[in-house]
Scaffold this active site. Sequence first.
Site, PDB file in Angstrom:
ATOM      1  N   ASP A  10       0.863  -1.186   0.000  1.00  0.00           N
ATOM      2  CA  ASP A  10       0.000   0.000   0.000  1.00  0.00           C
ATOM      3  C   ASP A  10       0.901   1.238   0.000  1.00  0.00           C
ATOM      4  O   ASP A  10       2.124   1.133  -0.170  1.00  0.00           O
ATOM      5  CB  ASP A  10      -1.022  -0.051   1.157  1.00  0.00           C
ATOM      6  CG  ASP A  10      -0.403   0.161   2.526  1.00  0.00           C
ATOM      7  OD1 ASP A  10       0.833   0.338   2.614  1.00  0.00           O
ATOM      8  OD2 ASP A  10      -1.163   0.157   3.516  1.00  0.00           O
ATOM      9  N   HIS A  11       0.292   2.407   0.185  1.00  0.00           N
ATOM     10  CA  HIS A  11       1.055   3.664   0.146  1.00  0.00           C
ATOM     11  C   HIS A  11       2.156   3.695   1.218  1.00  0.00           C
ATOM     12  O   HIS A  11       3.186   4.322   1.014  1.00  0.00           O
ATOM     13  CB  HIS A  11       0.101   4.852   0.324  1.00  0.00           C
ATOM     14  CG  HIS A  11      -0.793   4.696   1.517  1.00  0.00           C
ATOM     15  ND1 HIS A  11      -1.836   3.780   1.553  1.00  0.00           N
ATOM     16  CD2 HIS A  11      -0.775   5.280   2.739  1.00  0.00           C
ATOM     17  CE1 HIS A  11      -2.436   3.836   2.732  1.00  0.00           C
ATOM     18  NE2 HIS A  11      -1.802   4.734   3.469  1.00  0.00           N
ATOM     19  N   CYS A  67       3.117  -3.199   4.058  1.00  0.00           N
ATOM     20  CA  CYS A  67       2.284  -2.044   4.421  1.00  0.00           C
ATOM     21  C   CYS A  67       2.987  -1.337   5.572  1.00  0.00           C
ATOM     22  O   CYS A  67       4.193  -1.526   5.768  1.00  0.00           O
ATOM     23  CB  CYS A  67       0.848  -2.461   4.728  1.00  0.00           C
ATOM     24  SG  CYS A  67       0.610  -3.574   6.124  1.00  0.00           S
ATOM     25  N   GLY A  68       2.267  -0.507   6.316  1.00  0.00           N
ATOM     26  CA  GLY A  68       2.925   0.247   7.383  1.00  0.00           C
ATOM     27  C   GLY A  68       3.488  -0.676   8.450  1.00  0.00           C
ATOM     28  O   GLY A  68       4.655  -0.584   8.837  1.00  0.00           O
ATOM     29  N   THR A  69       2.635  -1.573   8.933  1.00  0.00           N
ATOM     30  CA  THR A  69       3.052  -2.509   9.984  1.00  0.00           C
ATOM     31  C   THR A  69       3.249  -3.923   9.466  1.00  0.00           C
ATOM     32  O   THR A  69       3.813  -4.756  10.181  1.00  0.00           O
ATOM     33  CB  THR A  69       1.965  -2.581  11.066  1.00  0.00           C
ATOM     34  OG1 THR A  69       0.753  -3.020  10.423  1.00  0.00           O
ATOM     35  CG2 THR A  69       1.746  -1.238  11.749  1.00  0.00           C
ATOM     36  N   GLY A  70       2.708  -4.227   8.320  1.00  0.00           N
ATOM     37  CA  GLY A  70       2.672  -5.602   7.812  1.00  0.00           C
ATOM     38  C   GLY A  70       1.472  -6.382   8.336  1.00  0.00           C
ATOM     39  O   GLY A  70       1.174  -7.476   7.845  1.00  0.00           O
ATOM     40  N   ILE A  71       0.781  -5.836   9.309  1.00  0.00           N
ATOM     41  CA  ILE A  71      -0.294  -6.593   9.968  1.00  0.00           C
ATOM     42  C   ILE A  71      -1.514  -6.751   9.063  1.00  0.00           C
ATOM     43  O   ILE A  71      -2.048  -7.850   8.904  1.00  0.00           O
ATOM     44  CB  ILE A  71      -0.683  -5.922  11.306  1.00  0.00           C
ATOM     45  CG1 ILE A  71       0.495  -5.981  12.288  1.00  0.00           C
ATOM     46  CG2 ILE A  71      -1.913  -6.607  11.910  1.00  0.00           C
ATOM     47  CD1 ILE A  71       0.292  -5.151  13.551  1.00  0.00           C
ATOM     48  N   GLY A  72      -1.956  -5.658   8.464  1.00  0.00           N
ATOM     49  CA  GLY A  72      -3.144  -5.736   7.610  1.00  0.00           C
ATOM     50  C   GLY A  72      -2.930  -6.663   6.426  1.00  0.00           C
ATOM     51  O   GLY A  72      -3.827  -7.450   6.055  1.00  0.00           O
ATOM     52  N   MET A  73      -1.748  -6.595   5.839  1.00  0.00           N
ATOM     53  CA  MET A  73      -1.431  -7.483   4.705  1.00  0.00           C
ATOM     54  C   MET A  73      -1.450  -8.944   5.161  1.00  0.00           C
ATOM     55  O   MET A  73      -1.935  -9.829   4.441  1.00  0.00           O
ATOM     56  CB  MET A  73      -0.054  -7.146   4.127  1.00  0.00           C
ATOM     57  CG  MET A  73       0.009  -5.807   3.414  1.00  0.00           C
ATOM     58  SD  MET A  73      -1.024  -5.777   1.922  1.00  0.00           S
ATOM     59  CE  MET A  73      -0.322  -4.360   1.063  1.00  0.00           C
ATOM     60  N   HIS A 100      10.068 -24.050   8.729  1.00  0.00           N
ATOM     61  CA  HIS A 100       9.086 -24.774   9.546  1.00  0.00           C
ATOM     62  C   HIS A 100       7.664 -24.679   9.004  1.00  0.00           C
ATOM     63  O   HIS A 100       6.906 -25.632   9.097  1.00  0.00           O
ATOM     64  CB  HIS A 100       9.070 -24.236  10.986  1.00  0.00           C
ATOM     65  CG  HIS A 100      10.314 -24.550  11.751  1.00  0.00           C
ATOM     66  ND1 HIS A 100      10.341 -24.645  13.130  1.00  0.00           N
ATOM     67  CD2 HIS A 100      11.596 -24.788  11.337  1.00  0.00           C
ATOM     68  CE1 HIS A 100      11.573 -24.941  13.530  1.00  0.00           C
ATOM     69  NE2 HIS A 100      12.359 -25.013  12.469  1.00  0.00           N
ATOM     70  N   ARG A 134       8.888 -33.563  10.012  1.00  0.00           N
ATOM     71  CA  ARG A 134       7.782 -33.359  10.963  1.00  0.00           C
ATOM     72  C   ARG A 134       6.984 -32.092  10.650  1.00  0.00           C
ATOM     73  O   ARG A 134       5.802 -31.993  10.972  1.00  0.00           O
ATOM     74  CB  ARG A 134       8.308 -33.313  12.401  1.00  0.00           C
ATOM     75  CG  ARG A 134       9.162 -32.103  12.708  1.00  0.00           C
ATOM     76  CD  ARG A 134       9.812 -32.194  14.090  1.00  0.00           C
ATOM     77  NE  ARG A 134      10.538 -31.005  14.463  1.00  0.00           N
ATOM     78  CZ  ARG A 134      11.751 -30.683  14.024  1.00  0.00           C
ATOM     79  NH1 ARG A 134      12.368 -31.471  13.159  1.00  0.00           N
ATOM     80  NH2 ARG A 134      12.351 -29.574  14.419  1.00  0.00           N
ATOM     81  N   HIS A 135       7.629 -31.147   9.968  1.00  0.00           N
ATOM     82  CA  HIS A 135       6.936 -29.892   9.651  1.00  0.00           C
ATOM     83  C   HIS A 135       5.864 -30.108   8.583  1.00  0.00           C
ATOM     84  O   HIS A 135       4.883 -29.364   8.541  1.00  0.00           O
ATOM     85  CB  HIS A 135       7.942 -28.835   9.219  1.00  0.00           C
ATOM     86  CG  HIS A 135       8.972 -28.558  10.278  1.00  0.00           C
ATOM     87  ND1 HIS A 135       8.645 -28.022  11.497  1.00  0.00           N
ATOM     88  CD2 HIS A 135      10.307 -28.795  10.309  1.00  0.00           C
ATOM     89  CE1 HIS A 135       9.743 -27.917  12.238  1.00  0.00           C
ATOM     90  NE2 HIS A 135      10.762 -28.387  11.544  1.00  0.00           N
TER      91      HIS A 135
HETATM   92  C1  RB5 Z   1      -1.991   2.656   6.497  1.00  0.00           C
HETATM   93  O1  RB5 Z   1      -2.078   3.834   7.198  1.00  0.00           O
HETATM   94  C2  RB5 Z   1      -1.779   1.495   7.468  1.00  0.00           C
HETATM   95  O2  RB5 Z   1      -2.913   1.291   8.231  1.00  0.00           O
HETATM   96  C3  RB5 Z   1      -1.435   0.231   6.708  1.00  0.00           C
HETATM   97  O3  RB5 Z   1      -0.313   0.455   5.921  1.00  0.00           O
HETATM   98  C4  RB5 Z   1      -1.104  -0.989   7.531  1.00  0.00           C
HETATM   99  O4  RB5 Z   1      -0.165  -0.692   8.513  1.00  0.00           O
HETATM  100  C5  RB5 Z   1      -2.229  -1.765   8.009  1.00  0.00           C
HETATM  101  O5  RB5 Z   1      -2.075  -2.826   8.626  1.00  0.00           O
END
Ligand code: RB5
Length: 157
Positions: A10-11, A67-73, A100, A134-135
């Site tokens: 993302d951006h 993405c910003g944190t990688g979490i949303g992706m 693994h 095993r994995h």
């Molecule tokens: C964008 O502001 C941010 O929310 C996105 O890049 C990401 O971190 C979401 O998980």
Amino acid sequence: MSMRVAIGNDHAGLGLKGIIVERFTTPDRQFVDFGTNSPQPVDYPDIAAAVAGAVAGGEYDQGILICGTGIGMTITANKVPGIRAALCHDCFTATAAREHNDANILTLGERTLQPEAACSIVEAWFQAKFSGGRHSRRVDKIRELEQKYCSCLSEQK
Ligand code: RB5
């Protein structure tokens, strides 16, 4: 045959995507860019869905999502059956994710990693291979779970 890697961001992941593609493109490793290539805000699920769908469909060997944190992706990509997306913050987790978990998408947070640290993680990711043994049994259990819940969803329709 050359490895094909689907990459998307993302951006908030645009800068790191450029660094990774430039650093890690080789004659044996080609990246296909799923965007975005603009600083205009986009919704990370749209990019994650495109990359995860392409990897799950077998057109690509692996994917990278930023993405910003990688979490949303990570959350979004892991909704796609066949995808094992791993959010990695260091080389140890990147290596373990491949060895693994047979992870097939690496997710990274541009706002949480310095560029050099991110490149070290990508290097560790590409050097590692699934260990099997095993994995395999454990990854098979993930596949069984997907089968169970995917069939539940189609029965509900
Ligand atoms: C964008 O502001 C941010 O929310 C996105 O890049 C990401 O971190 C979401 O998980």
